[in-house]
Design a protein around this motif. Sequence first.
Motif, PDB file in Angstrom:
ATOM      1  N   ALA A  84       0.814  -1.213   0.000  1.00  0.00           N
ATOM      2  CA  ALA A  84       0.000   0.000   0.000  1.00  0.00           C
ATOM      3  C   ALA A  84       0.848   1.263   0.000  1.00  0.00           C
ATOM      4  O   ALA A  84       0.411   2.320  -0.437  1.00  0.00           O
ATOM      5  N   LYS A  85       2.092   1.128   0.461  1.00  0.00           N
ATOM      6  CA  LYS A  85       2.958   2.314   0.489  1.00  0.00           C
ATOM      7  C   LYS A  85       3.783   2.430  -0.791  1.00  0.00           C
ATOM      8  O   LYS A  85       4.796   3.134  -0.821  1.00  0.00           O
ATOM      9  N   GLN A  86       3.348   1.698  -1.837  1.00  0.00           N
ATOM     10  CA  GLN A  86       4.041   1.701  -3.127  1.00  0.00           C
ATOM     11  C   GLN A  86       5.485   1.234  -2.999  1.00  0.00           C
ATOM     12  O   GLN A  86       6.396   1.775  -3.616  1.00  0.00           O
ATOM     13  N   ARG A  87       5.681   0.216  -2.130  1.00  0.00           N
ATOM     14  CA  ARG A  87       7.012  -0.374  -1.986  1.00  0.00           C
ATOM     15  C   ARG A  87       6.979  -1.775  -2.557  1.00  0.00           C
ATOM     16  O   ARG A  87       5.981  -2.486  -2.426  1.00  0.00           O
ATOM     17  N   LEU A  88       8.076  -2.125  -3.184  1.00  0.00           N
ATOM     18  CA  LEU A  88       8.140  -3.428  -3.841  1.00  0.00           C
ATOM     19  C   LEU A  88       8.066  -4.553  -2.811  1.00  0.00           C
ATOM     20  O   LEU A  88       8.820  -4.554  -1.840  1.00  0.00           O
ATOM     21  N   VAL A  89       7.130  -5.467  -2.984  1.00  0.00           N
ATOM     22  CA  VAL A  89       7.072  -6.656  -2.135  1.00  0.00           C
ATOM     23  C   VAL A  89       7.957  -7.723  -2.775  1.00  0.00           C
ATOM     24  O   VAL A  89       8.825  -8.294  -2.152  1.00  0.00           O
ATOM     25  N   THR A  90       7.720  -7.929  -4.048  1.00  0.00           N
ATOM     26  CA  THR A  90       8.568  -8.884  -4.758  1.00  0.00           C
ATOM     27  C   THR A  90       8.480  -8.623  -6.262  1.00  0.00           C
ATOM     28  O   THR A  90       7.549  -7.972  -6.743  1.00  0.00           O
ATOM     29  N   CYS A  91       9.486  -9.119  -6.969  1.00  0.00           N
ATOM     30  CA  CYS A  91       9.430  -9.082  -8.431  1.00  0.00           C
ATOM     31  C   CYS A  91      10.325 -10.205  -8.937  1.00  0.00           C
ATOM     32  O   CYS A  91      11.111 -10.761  -8.174  1.00  0.00           O
ATOM     33  N   ASN A  92      10.162 -10.572 -10.201  1.00  0.00           N
ATOM     34  CA  ASN A  92      11.026 -11.636 -10.715  1.00  0.00           C
ATOM     35  C   ASN A  92      12.102 -11.086 -11.650  1.00  0.00           C
ATOM     36  O   ASN A  92      12.111  -9.891 -12.004  1.00  0.00           O
ATOM     37  N   LYS A  93      12.977 -11.997 -12.060  1.00  0.00           N
ATOM     38  CA  LYS A  93      14.104 -11.622 -12.905  1.00  0.00           C
ATOM     39  C   LYS A  93      13.613 -11.103 -14.255  1.00  0.00           C
ATOM     40  O   LYS A  93      14.155 -10.151 -14.808  1.00  0.00           O
ATOM     41  N   GLN A  94      12.536 -11.748 -14.764  1.00  0.00           N
ATOM     42  CA  GLN A  94      11.994 -11.344 -16.057  1.00  0.00           C
ATOM     43  C   GLN A  94      11.591  -9.875 -16.045  1.00  0.00           C
ATOM     44  O   GLN A  94      11.772  -9.159 -17.017  1.00  0.00           O
ATOM     45  N   PHE A  95      11.008  -9.456 -14.903  1.00  0.00           N
ATOM     46  CA  PHE A  95      10.586  -8.068 -14.770  1.00  0.00           C
ATOM     47  C   PHE A  95      11.788  -7.137 -14.889  1.00  0.00           C
ATOM     48  O   PHE A  95      11.781  -6.173 -15.644  1.00  0.00           O
ATOM     49  N   LEU A  96      12.850  -7.477 -14.134  1.00  0.00           N
ATOM     50  CA  LEU A  96      14.052  -6.638 -14.140  1.00  0.00           C
ATOM     51  C   LEU A  96      14.692  -6.619 -15.527  1.00  0.00           C
ATOM     52  O   LEU A  96      15.088  -5.572 -16.024  1.00  0.00           O
ATOM     53  N   ASP A  97      14.729  -7.797 -16.173  1.00  0.00           N
ATOM     54  CA  ASP A  97      15.365  -7.883 -17.490  1.00  0.00           C
ATOM     55  C   ASP A  97      14.602  -7.071 -18.532  1.00  0.00           C
ATOM     56  O   ASP A  97      15.195  -6.371 -19.343  1.00  0.00           O
ATOM     57  N   LEU A  98      13.280  -7.207 -18.490  1.00  0.00           N
ATOM     58  CA  LEU A  98      12.440  -6.540 -19.476  1.00  0.00           C
ATOM     59  C   LEU A  98      12.687  -5.038 -19.476  1.00  0.00           C
ATOM     60  O   LEU A  98      12.811  -4.412 -20.517  1.00  0.00           O
ATOM     61  N   TYR A  99      12.799  -4.477 -18.256  1.00  0.00           N
ATOM     62  CA  TYR A  99      12.992  -3.029 -18.151  1.00  0.00           C
ATOM     63  C   TYR A  99      14.460  -2.659 -17.951  1.00  0.00           C
ATOM     64  O   TYR A  99      14.767  -1.533 -17.636  1.00  0.00           O
ATOM     65  N   ARG A 100      15.339  -3.637 -18.141  1.00  0.00           N
ATOM     66  CA  ARG A 100      16.793  -3.453 -18.005  1.00  0.00           C
ATOM     67  C   ARG A 100      17.135  -2.793 -16.668  1.00  0.00           C
ATOM     68  O   ARG A 100      17.914  -1.841 -16.597  1.00  0.00           O
ATOM     69  N   LEU A 101      16.525  -3.266 -15.582  1.00  0.00           N
ATOM     70  CA  LEU A 101      16.773  -2.698 -14.257  1.00  0.00           C
ATOM     71  C   LEU A 101      17.863  -3.485 -13.548  1.00  0.00           C
ATOM     72  O   LEU A 101      17.949  -4.714 -13.706  1.00  0.00           O
ATOM     73  N   GLN A 103      19.828  -5.440 -10.553  1.00  0.00           N
ATOM     74  CA  GLN A 103      19.409  -6.363  -9.494  1.00  0.00           C
ATOM     75  C   GLN A 103      19.002  -5.603  -8.226  1.00  0.00           C
ATOM     76  O   GLN A 103      18.031  -5.939  -7.566  1.00  0.00           O
ATOM     77  N   SER A 104      19.774  -4.536  -7.943  1.00  0.00           N
ATOM     78  CA  SER A 104      19.565  -3.819  -6.680  1.00  0.00           C
ATOM     79  C   SER A 104      18.161  -3.244  -6.569  1.00  0.00           C
ATOM     80  O   SER A 104      17.618  -3.126  -5.473  1.00  0.00           O
ATOM     81  N   LEU A 105      17.568  -2.893  -7.694  1.00  0.00           N
ATOM     82  CA  LEU A 105      16.222  -2.324  -7.637  1.00  0.00           C
ATOM     83  C   LEU A 105      15.164  -3.387  -7.395  1.00  0.00           C
ATOM     84  O   LEU A 105      14.007  -3.073  -7.171  1.00  0.00           O
ATOM     85  N   GLY A 106      15.579  -4.670  -7.456  1.00  0.00           N
ATOM     86  CA  GLY A 106      14.617  -5.747  -7.256  1.00  0.00           C
ATOM     87  C   GLY A 106      14.451  -6.122  -5.799  1.00  0.00           C
ATOM     88  O   GLY A 106      13.719  -7.051  -5.467  1.00  0.00           O
ATOM     89  N   ARG A 107      15.141  -5.384  -4.914  1.00  0.00           N
ATOM     90  CA  ARG A 107      15.052  -5.718  -3.489  1.00  0.00           C
ATOM     91  C   ARG A 107      13.708  -5.331  -2.903  1.00  0.00           C
ATOM     92  O   ARG A 107      13.138  -4.297  -3.267  1.00  0.00           O
ATOM     93  N   THR A 108      13.233  -6.156  -1.986  1.00  0.00           N
ATOM     94  CA  THR A 108      11.986  -5.859  -1.282  1.00  0.00           C
ATOM     95  C   THR A 108      12.112  -4.514  -0.598  1.00  0.00           C
ATOM     96  O   THR A 108      13.157  -4.208  -0.018  1.00  0.00           O
ATOM     97  N   GLY A 109      11.067  -3.700  -0.732  1.00  0.00           N
ATOM     98  CA  GLY A 109      11.088  -2.410  -0.073  1.00  0.00           C
ATOM     99  C   GLY A 109      11.460  -1.263  -0.987  1.00  0.00           C
ATOM    100  O   GLY A 109      11.260  -0.106  -0.646  1.00  0.00           O
ATOM    101  N   THR A 110      11.984  -1.551  -2.184  1.00  0.00           N
ATOM    102  CA  THR A 110      12.338  -0.475  -3.116  1.00  0.00           C
ATOM    103  C   THR A 110      11.066   0.275  -3.499  1.00  0.00           C
ATOM    104  O   THR A 110      10.032  -0.334  -3.768  1.00  0.00           O
ATOM    105  N   SER A 111      11.147   1.596  -3.538  1.00  0.00           N
ATOM    106  CA  SER A 111       9.932   2.353  -3.839  1.00  0.00           C
ATOM    107  C   SER A 111       9.618   2.296  -5.333  1.00  0.00           C
ATOM    108  O   SER A 111      10.513   2.170  -6.171  1.00  0.00           O
TER     109      SER A 111
END
Length: 625
Positions: A84-101, A103-111
Amino acid sequence: MHKLLAQQLEEARHPDGTIDLDLFVELVAASYEAADHDRTHGLKAEIAHHTGELRESKRRLKQQNARFAAALENMSHGLSMYDAKQRLVTCNKQFLDLYRLPQSLGRTGTSFRRILEGRVVANTHIGDDPIGYVEERLQVADRGEAANAVLKLNSGLVVAITHQPLKDGGWVSTHKDITELNHLQEELAHLAYHDALTSLPNRHRLQRQIDENFTIADGIGSFALLFVDLDGFKTINDTLGHAAGDAVLGQVAARLTETVGERGLVGRMGGDEFAVVMRLGAVAREADALAGDLVEAARRPFRANGQNCDMGFSIGIAVAPGDGANPEQLLKNADLALYAAKNGQRGGYRFYQPAMGRALTERVELQHDLAQALERGEFELHYQPILNLTTQEFSGFEALLRWRRGDELVPPSRFIPVAEETGLIVPIGEWVLREAINEATHWPRGLRVAINVSSVQFQPGNLVPVIMNALAGSGLASERVEIEITESVFFDNSSANLDALRQLHALGLKIALDDFGTGFSALSYLLSYPFDKIKIDGSFVRALDNAQGAHAIVRAVSEIGHGLGIATTAEGIETAEQLRNVYAAGYSEAQGYLLARPMSAAQLRLMLKQDDDSMPAAPMAQAAG
Ligand code: C2E
Ligand code: MG
Ligand code: MG
């Protein structure tokens, strides 16, 4: 459970719900350090009990997490989940790869904001306003509405996204790379709406544009539709081959596109027919200007097989809404205007007029009646004598077709072209052959019958047996039949046609080249087949009266005949002067109103009978021999 314990348990809980056991034990131990041993002992037992429970729950959670992680990493979509606070709960590798993000942005809690900013850095955002983009996405997420979208990222990827709000205020979204699929779809759409040969929009695309224009114009706005048809294209295709024809169509497409520019949409309707849907707002004046430009543009030669070829554009124009209140009407009327343009001067354009509809109706009726004329026995043959200039005797008669349609006797110029277009000339021509050959059996032996055969009659491939049957049925000697063809026999399928001519010649029939001088009159035609006779067209004979060059042409054709050792006939002789001229030029035969008009079979029989009664048969036979 002990209140303090519950509190400590919560303190030791990770954001993902699992419990840090070591921390928990430490907390508990610290709070009870000073307590008395016995109590501590009792508590220890309680702790031991809870610890066992907790260990079990941790094991199950771990297992669940492992399953979840495996599912997440193995799905084909990218997935991200926010709280609800717009913080990342989880995401997968495909998500990060697709947007070329990273690894560090895939951590839980990232806004969510940081992730959006990461996408700007990686150029996987959308549009050219990065700040606006980030703010807009944040607001959309705030609204908490479910959404599906297909978006094109700046990196070029096309992504299908689903956005699903969760009960607790967060959301989960999936992201699928559909670039390939999208490309395929675009290609399919292109194929469906474009012509493969010229890459121009096709008939469907043009139709859609017309429909759209009508919708937008709403009965008030004006726009013009131009149908463009190529003059002389069939000849290029027939003489230079289809590959050359295709190349010319490509050049036509380019020239049309270039000339029309921003004024409208150019497309190919099919064959050698193109169309321009002019922009909305274009009135007749602008259509007139464009048509003029197009006719002009066609004056520059086109190239095929390394040679220049001349072609023209015939254009029919209909302007909506006056010339058509709906797409069907507009198309029909543009077609009518084109038809009128085609029948007018080569390389011209015509605006639709209501009278054009009536002319077409007449033609449709003619076609309809013509289809039944044979069955109804409405055809008859007239015969025009041919004079042998050496012997001054008639050598034979040319059979000329007439159609008795009600009270009218229709000349062939009005119905033969229609019969050729519809293919009706094949059965009609068969009737002509049988009728003329039968009639000739009633004439004195030496007299020939000349029969006109259209090039269309060669197409079914059975012309030779048809003629053989007619001869066999009548008993007429093949030497008494002369087939008159025009050079169009050499256009389509010419080698098969040449074979047919050779077979007829071998059977003893004579072959004449009719209307010489009116078409291409390529001298190569005279070499490609050993004709027995050339008939120079009547228009040259008539031109003898005033045109200076006519004498030279009339003489040249006679000389060609002498050179090749074949007979020459001058047609259309109306005056004594013309007869003297062709005689002087050395023609072997003459034909025309001056000598005799075409007459009915009965009239001819009567004339022959009188001749027979009044003079010995010998001169007639001699004339033919
Ligand atoms: P064509 O074979 O060149 O026939 C000569 C045409 O010239 C005939 O017109 C004839 O009536 C006309 N003619 C003869 N002498 C004179 C003259 O002194 N002055 C003028 N102005 N004209 C003269 P017709 O009968 O109207 O036929 C026109 C054309 O129709 C023919 O030209 C031929 O191409 C075609 N045609 C006629 N009958 C048949 C047929 O049975 N089968 C086919 N396929 N075509 C035919
Ligand atoms: Mg003829
Ligand atoms: Mg002729």
